[in-house]
Design an enzyme around this catalytic site. Structure first.
Site, PDB file in Angstrom:
ATOM      1  N   SER A 337      28.999  14.531  33.600  1.00 17.18           N
ATOM      2  CA  SER A 337      30.036  15.167  32.837  1.00 17.18           C
ATOM      3  C   SER A 337      30.196  16.630  33.752  1.00 17.18           C
ATOM      4  CB  SER A 337      29.454  15.547  31.490  1.00 17.18           C
ATOM      5  OG  SER A 337      30.373  16.637  30.838  1.00 17.18           O
ATOM      6  N   GLY A 338      31.487  16.743  33.897  1.00 24.73           N
ATOM      7  CA  GLY A 338      31.882  18.093  34.880  1.00 24.73           C
ATOM      8  C   GLY A 338      32.027  17.662  36.269  1.00 24.73           C
ATOM      9  N   THR A 342      38.394  13.494  35.014  1.00 26.67           N
ATOM     10  CA  THR A 342      39.633  13.421  34.399  1.00 26.67           C
ATOM     11  C   THR A 342      40.685  13.975  35.122  1.00 26.67           C
ATOM     12  OG1 THR A 342      38.589  13.946  32.090  1.00 26.67           O
ATOM     13  CG2 THR A 342      40.810  14.557  32.472  1.00 26.67           C
ATOM     14  N   ASN A 383      31.096  21.549  30.871  1.00 22.76           N
ATOM     15  CA  ASN A 383      32.472  21.184  31.364  1.00 22.76           C
ATOM     16  C   ASN A 383      33.257  21.780  30.624  1.00 22.76           C
ATOM     17  OD1 ASN A 383      34.773  20.126  32.306  1.00 22.76           O
ATOM     18  ND2 ASN A 383      34.196  17.976  31.995  1.00 22.76           N
ATOM     19  N   SER A 386      35.834  18.500  29.014  1.00 23.41           N
ATOM     20  CA  SER A 386      35.018  17.342  28.994  1.00 23.41           C
ATOM     21  C   SER A 386      35.613  16.358  27.975  1.00 23.41           C
ATOM     22  CB  SER A 386      33.519  17.530  28.475  1.00 23.41           C
ATOM     23  OG  SER A 386      32.877  16.411  28.278  1.00 23.41           O
ATOM     24  N   SER A 387      35.816  15.245  28.599  1.00 19.24           N
ATOM     25  CA  SER A 387      36.331  13.859  27.729  1.00 19.24           C
ATOM     26  C   SER A 387      35.394  13.584  26.698  1.00 19.24           C
ATOM     27  CB  SER A 387      36.855  12.866  28.694  1.00 19.24           C
ATOM     28  OG  SER A 387      37.848  13.125  29.666  1.00 19.24           O
ATOM     29  N   GLY A 610      30.972  11.056  31.324  1.00 21.11           N
ATOM     30  CA  GLY A 610      29.876  10.754  32.263  1.00 21.11           C
ATOM     31  C   GLY A 610      28.563  10.947  31.760  1.00 21.11           C
ATOM     32  N   GLU A 612      25.366  11.905  30.316  1.00 25.21           N
ATOM     33  CA  GLU A 612      24.754  13.062  29.710  1.00 25.21           C
ATOM     34  C   GLU A 612      23.217  13.536  29.387  1.00 25.21           C
ATOM     35  OE1 GLU A 612      28.928  14.336  27.462  1.00 25.21           O
ATOM     36  OE2 GLU A 612      27.273  13.878  26.131  1.00 25.21           O
TER      37      GLU A 612
END
Length: 866
Positions: A337-338, A342, A383, A386-387, A610, A612
């Site tokens: 994540s981050g 995306t 992030n 973040s998605s 991603g 986590e």
């Protein structure tokens, strides 16, 4: 897998023209082989690293003679230049052959790359003279190894170590790594460049000054002298390999060398680096001017060598493979994540739109991004964008290679974020955009307040994101909705549902009796929510604080406690938002599929959450990390298992490369009947089950799995491929059940608004009634498991292209590179092992049919079959 191997050369001295002439002189003695290849330009080549040093040329030619492929060869100009693999068939057209090389000069490599039309994924970094100099230096170092260890050389100075010695140097399994380290250390001499560990977490670059019984004397770059033990020193690459654009080109693939190469490029804003077949993309956390029409033109015009690796290059390779091979492709973008997944997915879509544009639908596809990001992305601690859902977008192409449609599939929206966020995080962007950007007319119709006045938004004490203007983002989303043909009426209805969710969050309750039962406070919040949902306010109030239990003869009304009523309110808000999100995606798909033609050609882009690991991890993190385990196995299968199994099946002399197989962790999570998901589902069926009983059950049945570790209370740990994560069982069963009162569902169904009716129908389709409660027909975890299974099936039917996004630091700061964090991510995703396989193996392979199609010139010319 009987396919002819067409091998791209990979390293120094050999002359193809001389070699061909030598073979041509002896053509009368090669009776069973077709005519020789036409002359090609002079080039330089060496054996590939997988065979380098294993056999002297004399031994190699003996093998050729034994195989009866060559009866007599002039070896004068062939020393250490040709390798012919064993033939698995008497038919010369089935015989596997390869003219292999370890390094080539730039002219020959460019010629071959353009001929094969491979997309230019590899570009030389240095001139041939520099490479030759580096090669000579490597040979001198290797001579030192032989002198130290009693080795032998040929008259040409080519090393002739024993086969056992070569295995100890070239083999890559962990158990043999100490032998390779020993061989590398033997090669160190005065003035050799090395990496040495100055402290536990710090590698420094230095030069060897002396060798002692205890280790080495090393001079650092700032002039300090260190006494370094042999366990804390590794060889460094020569200076001419500083910042190579493909890690395959590095002489030494130890961790500090790879980290230094990536950091060297990152410091120059060169964020893309190849790792064999994988593209590494390091998030710069700033704008870098390497995108746009000018750069698209460069990469689509096959001038890739000018700029080097790029996500454009990966997208271009997928597009050309789809057209030429008539096979569906996939671009799998993964990372923490981050890490920038995306943004990478959007850039990929922009390039494909430029390649396949012309019908207008490509603009609609691009405009889905602002909409899906607004409704599906949020700020987390790691992030800002973040998605919180997974997304697979299939882009369809017609026979001319133009985009003719698309379809979006989403996975597991994080519904709990609607009603609760951690400190410092935000809910979904669209709520803040609506509050900041709505015009006066819309604001009046929705009775809209500032974001700070809604409990669902202000509880985390984070309302804004630095350098982000929510009002401007709202206007961008409105324009995108117009492009994808979402009508103004549907837009207004969607905004009404968003406002209704916000007002539900402000609904409060008061104690009504001594048993702590509650009633809904009749205030602005409940009145506004009822108006926006187009339902009766009294019925809404009753549905939130009571529960009707229907028996065979009567209906019993049960009052709810404060906790129960609050959970009921939050469940309604989550159900409305999740259904709105699905409705929106369906509307987008209808627009994108309107002009789609079934040609069988598509490129799928996967952008999924991603890995986590937070201070508190619960159901959502478990599902997210499970998805990443599945994707990692897909990565392993294609880049480790299938690759090496192919070499074994072909009978190629090959030393297997060890990698971390995560099958045990997947078995822990999904195996039936004693996997984590199955045990969770079983516990959810018991009315009196608690977090404690769930924890005890998990410990009882999973404790034998090495990836599982039970802790006291309600915590358990899972060792994932990316690290160990501690999960809390608190609330995990409620999220897995995803309950909704039947009264609330009936209330939505009675609304006078068509959109609300539609949302109620969507919710009811996935539920079944149990004791007056609407519960999922399948648990959330089981449903998600099924979605992942279908996703993997789809990806297995495509040719994959992998992009690994790397997060250089945890603070989202530009120009900050944390070696430990980057190394952890590289280890987790197996990048170093991929590079080793790619460098040791055969990077290009075609069947004879594919070879003839791609190189028709050779079909009409005299061809040499080795």
């Amino acid at each position: 897998m009987s396919k002819s191997k067409v091998l791209l050369p990979a390293a120094p001295p050999s002359t193809l023209e001389v070699m061909l002439e030598s073979l041509r002189i002896n053509k009368d003695q090669i009776k069973d082989l077709p005519p020789a290849l036409p002359q090609r330009p002079t080039s330089r080549a060496r054996l590939p690293s997988s065979l380098r040093g294993r056999k002297a040329v004399g031994s190699l030619l003996e093998v050729l003679s034994q195989d009866k492929l060559v009866t007599s060869l002039d070896t004068t100009n062939m020393t250490n230049r040709i390798n012919v693999s064993r033939c698995g068939s008497e038919d010369p057209y089935v015989c596997e052959s390869s003219v292999v090389a370890e390094q080539v000069n730039q002219d020959f490599q460019t010629d071959i790359m353009s001929l094969l039309d491979e997309g230019g994924d590899s570009t030389p970094m240095t001139s041939s003279d520099e490479m030759e100099s580096a090669y000579e230096k490597d040979q001198e170092d290797f001579q030192d190894v032989l002198a130290f260890d009693g080795g032998k050389t040929t008259s040409d100075g080519i090393a002739l170590p024993d086969q056992s010695d070569i295995k100890s140097i070239d083999s890559l399994p962990v158990k043999a790594s100490f032998k390779k380290r020993k061989a590398d250390l033997f090669a160190l001499k005065r003035n050799s460049r090395v990496w040495f560990r100055a402290s536990e977490d710090n590698w420094l670059l230095g030069v060897v000054q002396s060798k002692t019984d205890a280790g080495f004397g090393v001079c650092s770059s700032d002039g300090q002298i260190f006494e370094v033990g042999s366990t804390k020193i590794l060889p460094a690459n020569p200076e001419i390999l500083e910042g190579v654009d493909d890690l395959i080109q590095l002489s030494y693939l130890n961790e500090p060398a790879v980290l230094h190469n990536l950091q060297y490029r990152y410091a120059q804003d060169t964020i893309y680096t190849k790792a064999g077949p994988v593209l590494i993309a390091i998030n710069p956390f700033k704008k870098i001017p390497i995108y746009g029409p000018d750069y698209v033109q460069i990469y689509r015009n096959e001038r890739k060598s000018i700029l080097g690796p790029h996500v454009y290059m990966t997208a271009d390779s997928a597009y050309k493979a789809m057209i030429e091979d008539e096979a569906n492709q996939s671009i799998i973008i993964s990372g923490e994540s981050g890490a920038g997944k995306t943004e990478t997915a959007k850039i990929t879509m922009q390039y494909l739109a430029a390649l396949g544009g012309g019908r207008g639908v490509e603009n609609e596809i691009l405009q889905t991004n602002p909409i899906l990001e607004a409704f599906g992305n949020a700020k987390t601690l790691r992030n800002d964008n973040s998605s919180r859902f997974g997304k697979l977008i299939d882009i369809y192409f017609d026979t001319a290679g133009r985009i003719c449609g698309a379809k979006i599939q989403t996975y597991l929206l994080e519904k709990s974020r609607v009603v609760q966020q951690a400190q410092g995080e935000r809910s979904y962007h669209v709520f803040y955009q609506l509050c900041a950007g709505a015009d006066p007319a819309l604001r009046a119709r929705l009775n809209l307040k500032a974001a700070s006045e809604y409990r669902y938004l202000n509880q985390s004490e984070c309302l804004v994101i630095d350098n982000i203007n929510d009002a401007e983002e709202f206007q961008s989303m409105l324009r995108a909705m117009d492009v994808v043909q979402i009508s103004k009426m549907d837009q207004d209805n969607a905004f009404s549902m968003l406002a209704a969710v916000l007002w539900l969050g402000n609904v409060t309750f008061s104690i009504s009796d001594s048993e702590n039962h509650v009633i809904v406070d009749d205030n602005e919040a409940i009145q506004s929510a009822a108006v926006l949902l187009h339902c009766n306010v009294k019925e809404l109030m009753a549905a939130l604080c009571t529960r009707k239990i229907r028996t065979r003869h009567e209906v019993i009304v049960q009052k709810l406690s404060h906790t129960q009523a609050s959970d009921s309110r939050d469940a309604l808000a989550k159900a409305i938002y999740a259904s709105l999100f699905d409705w929106l995606v369906d509307g987008i798909n209808k627009s994108l599929e309107a002009r789609k033609r079934q040609t069988g050609r598509s490129i799928s882009i996967l952008d999924i959450y991603g890995f986590e690991s937070f201070k508190k991890n619960t159901f959502e993190q478990l599902c997210i990390n499970y998805a990443n385990e599945r994707l990692q196995q897909h990565f392993n299968r294609h880049l480790f298992k299938l690759e090496q199994e192919g070499y074994t099946a072909e009978g190629i002399d090959w030393t297997r490369v060890d990698f971390v197989d995560n099958q045990e962790c997947l078995d822990l999570i999904e195996k039936r009947p004693m996997g984590l998901i199955s045990l969770l589902d079983e516990e959810c069926t018991f009315p009196r089950a608690t977090e404690e009983t769930l924890s005890l059950k998990l410990n009882k049945y999973l404790n034998g799995n090495s990836c599982f570790k039970f802790e006291r209370g309600t915590t358990f740990r899972v060792r994932h491929y990316a690290g160990e994560v501690a999960y809390e069982t608190v609330g995990i069963m409620e999220k897995n059940r995803d309950l909704l009162h039947a009264d609330l569902l009936h209330l939505l169904g009675s609304s006078e608004c068509s959109l609300v009716n539609s949302l109620a129908e969507r919710v009811s389709n996935g539920f079944r009634k149990v004791n007056g409660m609407q519960t999922q027909k399948r648990s959330v975890a089981t449903k998600f498991k099924g979605q992942l299974y279908k996703l993997m099936q789809k990806l297995e039917g495509t040719s994959p292209h992998f992009v690994r996004c790397i997060k250089p630091n945890r603070f989202q700061h530009a120009n900050l590179y944390n070696n430990d964090l980057v190394l952890q991510q590289l280890r987790c995703c197996g990048v170093l092992e991929v590079v080793r396989i790619s460098r040791s193996g055969y990077p290009t392979r075609y069947s004879h049919h594919q070879f003839a199609i791609r190189l028709p010139y050779f079909s009409h010319a005299s061809v040499l079959w080795l």
